[in-house]
Design an enzyme around this catalytic site. Structure first.
Site, PDB file in Angstrom:
ATOM      1  N   TYR A   1       8.493   0.748  11.529  1.00  0.00           N
ATOM      2  CA  TYR A   1       9.954   0.796  11.467  1.00  0.00           C
ATOM      3  C   TYR A   1      10.588   1.264  12.764  1.00  0.00           C
ATOM      4  O   TYR A   1      11.780   1.502  12.816  1.00  0.00           O
ATOM      5  CB  TYR A   1      10.397   1.721  10.321  1.00  0.00           C
ATOM      6  CG  TYR A   1      10.423   1.021   8.990  1.00  0.00           C
ATOM      7  CD1 TYR A   1       9.412   0.144   8.629  1.00  0.00           C
ATOM      8  CD2 TYR A   1      11.456   1.228   8.086  1.00  0.00           C
ATOM      9  CE1 TYR A   1       9.420  -0.496   7.414  1.00  0.00           C
ATOM     10  CE2 TYR A   1      11.477   0.590   6.866  1.00  0.00           C
ATOM     11  CZ  TYR A   1      10.456  -0.275   6.538  1.00  0.00           C
ATOM     12  OH  TYR A   1      10.471  -0.910   5.333  1.00  0.00           O
TER      13      TYR A   1
ATOM     14  N   LYS B   1      -3.916   1.806   4.732  1.00  0.00           N
ATOM     15  CA  LYS B   1      -4.555   0.482   4.804  1.00  0.00           C
ATOM     16  C   LYS B   1      -5.538   0.540   5.966  1.00  0.00           C
ATOM     17  O   LYS B   1      -5.549  -0.317   6.867  1.00  0.00           O
ATOM     18  CB  LYS B   1      -3.468  -0.596   5.012  1.00  0.00           C
ATOM     19  CG  LYS B   1      -3.962  -2.014   4.937  1.00  0.00           C
ATOM     20  CD  LYS B   1      -4.249  -2.512   3.540  1.00  0.00           C
ATOM     21  CE  LYS B   1      -4.837  -3.896   3.557  1.00  0.00           C
ATOM     22  NZ  LYS B   1      -5.298  -4.371   2.256  1.00  0.00           N
TER      23      LYS B   1
ATOM     24  N   ASP C   1      -2.747  -1.644  -1.389  1.00  0.00           N
ATOM     25  CA  ASP C   1      -2.689  -2.748  -2.369  1.00  0.00           C
ATOM     26  C   ASP C   1      -3.274  -2.306  -3.709  1.00  0.00           C
ATOM     27  O   ASP C   1      -2.714  -2.601  -4.784  1.00  0.00           O
ATOM     28  CB  ASP C   1      -3.369  -4.018  -1.841  1.00  0.00           C
ATOM     29  CG  ASP C   1      -4.595  -3.755  -0.989  1.00  0.00           C
ATOM     30  OD1 ASP C   1      -4.762  -2.627  -0.508  1.00  0.00           O
ATOM     31  OD2 ASP C   1      -5.412  -4.679  -0.808  1.00  0.00           O
TER      32      ASP C   1
ATOM     33  N   ASP D   1       8.274   2.811   1.741  1.00  0.00           N
ATOM     34  CA  ASP D   1       9.503   2.103   1.384  1.00  0.00           C
ATOM     35  C   ASP D   1       9.237   1.213   0.168  1.00  0.00           C
ATOM     36  O   ASP D   1       9.984   1.216  -0.820  1.00  0.00           O
ATOM     37  CB  ASP D   1       9.947   1.265   2.593  1.00  0.00           C
ATOM     38  CG  ASP D   1      11.351   0.733   2.445  1.00  0.00           C
ATOM     39  OD1 ASP D   1      12.043   1.130   1.491  1.00  0.00           O
ATOM     40  OD2 ASP D   1      11.760  -0.080   3.284  1.00  0.00           O
TER      41      ASP D   1
END
Ligand code: NAI
Length: 343
Positions: A125, A177, A212, A236
């Site tokens: 971001y 991740k 995930d 987010d």
């Protein structure tokens, strides 16, 4: 006599002024001692002064270090950069705390009580994006750079771990991740595990999960989680997912906490589709105001506000349209104030 607490108020865009009005009415009924300095930002800022984040607004927050903010509109694609992101950067609001608690029983998921802490300043971001022109196509390639720093990871993880202890949470889950983005999110995982071993071991359980798998497990069995802490983009997305578990965005508050200020807001946006109709659900912003009362060391007022919201929704069954009810914002606010006043 309680001394008044200076605070900046940003009514915001779209439904912002409507839900801010409802929230101020409730805070007045509670006699919360905030001395508001009302300022503009977002589309309102652009219309009034050509700037989505006018200097007067920044100066006000710089002086009060505390703000309650309605949603701010951001154009998608082109246009000005998000005022929300700029506010986070300006005041180094590095932690975004989003609690999600079932208030209305009978939904798809019962008894959810989950906290998410999202890193608010780093990751994907940071806005380092550009296009690469190839063969006359100016947008042939889109590129974005993500940056996480040891220090940035550490401060949000410390905030999350300290909050977990203060809130009596039993387990904190690091969401990452690191199997694919081994450096960008691996650093977050590594820093979290090191920090836990260094300072927090035994105070709560720590585990980790790939983002995930976390998304799937949140839908299959959200009760296995207690607190999630994660990087900016994953936070987010997952915090909206978690808001969905407790009845949608109309019920989800958020606090942006930093070294220089704290800004409280609803998770949802300016809802242009229903703006001006007087039907918005002010609950998320009311719950954000309760977080602000906790933050300013007024937990009794925060508890009274949360209880009154519970009673209005569940005993009086006064609910706005997004929750399947028929009340408009004004009717909901009136019922809430009656509850605050002991009705
Ligand atoms: P949104 O959250 O404004 O709306 C999504 C859907 O939820 C709409 O159907 C809306 O009517 C409904 N909704 C949202 N809040 C509600 C409430 N309190 N009561 C009843 N229904 C409600 O998301 P959208 O449409 O993607 O974004 C609109 C604008 O808000 C955009 O410019 C976006 O950038 C901005 N935004 C601002 C945020 C902030 O200031 N923190 C956060 C998210 C979006």
């Amino acid at each position: 006599m309680t001394t008044s607490i200076p605070a900046t108020l940003i009514p915001g865009d779209g439904i912002g002024p409507e839900i801010v009005d409802a929230t101020l009415t409730a805070l007045d009924a509670l006699k919360a001692p905030f001395a508001w300095d009302t300022q503009i930002a977002g589309l309102g800022g652009v219309k009034a002064s050509g700037d989505p984040l006018p200097k007067a607004t920044l100066d006000s927050i710089r002086s009060t270090r505390l703000a309650l903010k309605g949603p701010l509109e951001t154009p998608s694609g082109g246009g000005y950069r998000s005022s929300n992101v700029r506010l986070r950067e300006e005041f180094q609001l590095y932690a975004n705390l989003r609690p999600a608690r079932t208030i209305i029983p009978g939904g798809r998921f019962e008894k959810i009580d989950l906290m998410i802490v999202r890193e608010n300043l780093e990751g994907l971001y940071i806005g380092h994006e550009h296009y690469v022109r190839i063969d006359g196509d100016p947008h042939a390639v889109g590129m974005a750079t993500g940056i996480n720093t040891r220090q940035g990871c550490r401060r949000v993880l410390e905030y999350a771990f300290d909050t977990a202890i203060a809130a009596g949470r039993k387990k904190v889950t690091l969401v990452h991740k690191a199997n694919i983005m081994k450096v960008l999110t691996g650093l977050f995982l590594e820093t979290g595990e090191q920090l836990y071993a260094e300072k927090y071991k035994g105070k709560f359980e720590l585990d980790s999960i790939i983002v995930d798998a976390c998304a799937m497990k949140l839908v299959l069995n959200p009760w296995q989680f207690d607190m999630l802490v994660t990087t900016n983009l994953f936070g987010d997305i997952l915090s909206d997912l978690v808001a969905g578990l407790v009845g949608g965005l109309g019920m989800a508050p958020g606090a942006n906490i930093g070294t220089d200020a704290a800004i409280f807001e609803a998770v949802h946006g300016s809802a242009p589709d229903i703006a001006g109709k007087g039907i918005a659900n002010p609950t998320a912003l009311l719950l954000a105001a309760a977080m602000m009362l906790d933050h300013t060391k007024m937990p009794e007022l925060a508890a009274r506000l949360r209880t009154a919201i519970d009673q209005t929704l569940n005993i009086d069954n006064v609910r706005t349209g997004d929750l399947g009810g028929t009340a408009n914002t004004a009717a909901f606010t009136k019922a809430l104030v009656a509850r605050i006043n002991g009705g």
